[in-house]
Enzyme design. Sequence first.
Site, PDB file in Angstrom:
ATOM      1  N   ASP A  43       0.822  -1.220   0.000  1.00  0.00           N
ATOM      2  CA  ASP A  43       0.000   0.000   0.000  1.00  0.00           C
ATOM      3  C   ASP A  43       0.856   1.271   0.000  1.00  0.00           C
ATOM      4  O   ASP A  43       0.314   2.383  -0.016  1.00  0.00           O
ATOM      5  CB  ASP A  43      -1.007  -0.004   1.168  1.00  0.00           C
ATOM      6  CG  ASP A  43      -0.353  -0.140   2.530  1.00  0.00           C
ATOM      7  OD1 ASP A  43       0.653  -0.869   2.648  1.00  0.00           O
ATOM      8  OD2 ASP A  43      -0.837   0.485   3.487  1.00  0.00           O
ATOM      9  N   HIS A  44       2.185   1.109  -0.040  1.00  0.00           N
ATOM     10  CA  HIS A  44       3.074   2.271  -0.121  1.00  0.00           C
ATOM     11  C   HIS A  44       3.911   2.285  -1.403  1.00  0.00           C
ATOM     12  O   HIS A  44       4.577   3.278  -1.686  1.00  0.00           O
ATOM     13  CB  HIS A  44       3.990   2.314   1.108  1.00  0.00           C
ATOM     14  CG  HIS A  44       3.232   2.486   2.387  1.00  0.00           C
ATOM     15  ND1 HIS A  44       3.224   3.658   3.104  1.00  0.00           N
ATOM     16  CD2 HIS A  44       2.387   1.652   3.051  1.00  0.00           C
ATOM     17  CE1 HIS A  44       2.438   3.519   4.169  1.00  0.00           C
ATOM     18  NE2 HIS A  44       1.918   2.311   4.149  1.00  0.00           N
ATOM     19  N   HIS A  54       8.511  -1.133  12.657  1.00  0.00           N
ATOM     20  CA  HIS A  54       7.402  -1.763  11.956  1.00  0.00           C
ATOM     21  C   HIS A  54       7.773  -3.220  11.678  1.00  0.00           C
ATOM     22  O   HIS A  54       8.859  -3.662  12.044  1.00  0.00           O
ATOM     23  CB  HIS A  54       7.130  -0.982  10.656  1.00  0.00           C
ATOM     24  CG  HIS A  54       5.800  -1.283  10.030  1.00  0.00           C
ATOM     25  ND1 HIS A  54       4.641  -1.411  10.743  1.00  0.00           N
ATOM     26  CD2 HIS A  54       5.453  -1.482   8.727  1.00  0.00           C
ATOM     27  CE1 HIS A  54       3.642  -1.665   9.910  1.00  0.00           C
ATOM     28  NE2 HIS A  54       4.113  -1.732   8.681  1.00  0.00           N
ATOM     29  N   HIS A 100      -3.362   7.545   7.501  1.00  0.00           N
ATOM     30  CA  HIS A 100      -3.181   6.086   7.444  1.00  0.00           C
ATOM     31  C   HIS A 100      -4.159   5.377   8.388  1.00  0.00           C
ATOM     32  O   HIS A 100      -3.781   4.565   9.233  1.00  0.00           O
ATOM     33  CB  HIS A 100      -1.718   5.753   7.801  1.00  0.00           C
ATOM     34  CG  HIS A 100      -1.271   4.370   7.398  1.00  0.00           C
ATOM     35  ND1 HIS A 100      -1.413   3.288   8.215  1.00  0.00           N
ATOM     36  CD2 HIS A 100      -0.710   3.915   6.261  1.00  0.00           C
ATOM     37  CE1 HIS A 100      -0.924   2.210   7.613  1.00  0.00           C
ATOM     38  NE2 HIS A 100      -0.495   2.573   6.417  1.00  0.00           N
TER      39      HIS A 100
HETATM   40 ZN   LIG Z   1       0.783   1.158   5.370  1.00  0.00          ZN
END
Ligand SMILES: [Zn+2]
Lengths: 309, 309
Positions: B66-67, B139, B268
């Site tokens: 999604d990035h 992350h 986000h």
């Molecule tokens: Zn993301």
Amino acid sequence: MQITFLGTSSGVPTRSRNVSSIALQLPQRAETWLFDCGEGTQHQILRSDIRISQISRIFITHMHGDHIYGLMGLLSSIGLAGNPTRIDVYGPPKLDDYLRACGRYSQTHFSYPVKVHTVEPGVVFEDAEYVVSCEALTHRVPAFGYRVSEKDRPGRFNVEQAEALGIPSGPLYGRLKRGEVVTLPDGRQINGADLCGEVQIGRKFVYCTDTIYCDSAVELARDADVLVHEATFAHQDAELAYQRLHSTSTMAAQVALNAGVQQLIMTHFSPRYAPGNAIALEDLLTEARAIFPNTLMAQDFYTHEIPRR
Amino acid sequence: MQITFLGTSSGVPTRSRNVSSIALQLPQRAETWLFDCGEGTQHQILRSDIRISQISRIFITHMHGDHIYGLMGLLSSIGLAGNPTRIDVYGPPKLDDYLRACGRYSQTHFSYPVKVHTVEPGVVFEDAEYVVSCEALTHRVPAFGYRVSEKDRPGRFNVEQAEALGIPSGPLYGRLKRGEVVTLPDGRQINGADLCGEVQIGRKFVYCTDTIYCDSAVELARDADVLVHEATFAHQDAELAYQRLHSTSTMAAQVALNAGVQQLIMTHFSPRYAPGNAIALEDLLTEARAIFPNTLMAQDFYTHEIPRR
Ligand SMILES: [Zn+2]
Ligand SMILES: [Zn+2]
């Protein structure tokens, strides 16, 4: 059985047209099959009445970005949206490697099985109701056209009429249903065809992109109910079509004419035919209709019901 | 210097929010820098007032789909839209390999140089006007926050005043411009600072995603004018944030508070906070403001001018 255009621009999206994708909705089995999956296909689906959870098969024509860059995102979102049993993806060699590479780099692991089938000319899928076959087209990279054929359905056997004729139920019914002529115990001859309704001819949908005019497109499209064929360029820009192995409007129409299809729908238009260009998109339609009158021009979200004969 | 949010949803696009991308417009140099490039970013740009031809640098935080899934399509379209001199892309290890793999499988060859820089914590870009640095966040995959610092500009030297004071033009002017105290031939002492306008403090924009609360985000965001921080989950869903290494609204606010920023903008957001969920997106805002009052919530196409002090 209906198709919805999710993208009708070639190469790049425009404000009004996304890059290639078509949804084939099969309501009787609550399934949707996709053909091509350019970037933003999942976004277009969100804006349509197609349910992402009904997508079961995805057919890819060729590996150019405007036909595949939406595939990873769509497959990811399908997993997050529900609990699909499995998705079957069909496409050219390297599609599997491409998806694996993307999955590896982005650390995307689908929560359900994604089975990638590498296609070759011939039958790529068959079940009781449908056959999907493909042919190699003529483009700068290997490209395949797809044909979805619904199988013919025998007419309904009229049980009431058989009973009224005093035909004993049992194995005879099976033979009559198959249209055989049978002799009853009392000597009467009965033609099964007289007790059956008309055969339901299966519908045929053909999708040819990206390609310049080629005989295999004609073969694939033979007698189709709906042929969707790319028409990137106007006839006047045929030079560009030859250079880039794309079709002009007139080539698309010639395929439709030679294949004897019922309906041609053109798609995959170059963004160059925007207001300001001496040639407008309407000109492509005029050019095609001069050769094949039953021609339409797709736009995004245009839905076309494929009629029964 | 302004930012425009092109996507504010996490993981999947929704009808109203695309996946991550932010454009930083630098009008004085007619450039736009992108931060992240989820699928459909180029489509969002088409719907904004950002010119695709002005994009010169693209900073990627991490390799989740999604990035990054919009990057290949955007780079292709940039080539087709004009004649860029070159695009610089910054991101984590493997970004270069990913782009090369996509290019190979889709046979996409950019018509202009695309230079991919693998970032490490520290300065990733610097010129006369800007410094961009990054820090490692926390992350599930390596992720980097970015800080864009406009350099301070010396105040304007008041030539008219210098002339009125009878200061002879020449090398003395240079020393006065730098704020030095100089002695004139006639014995007068002049303090350069008195002839210079106020120093223009450079603006600082910081972007932290995807990450759970971490000290390096605080370090990176120190004294920023605008901090954009992810806030995938509501405080009540902190359990999910810990599992997936995302931030809650309250974590984003805590980073802003601890870093002493001027303005926090959250983005986000999990699509779960849709109508029907017991928690609404507005609740995230309320939670964050309880900790850091100067908090806003981004939506797609929201533009925020980064003010000068
Ligand atoms: Zn993301
Ligand atoms: Zn194409």
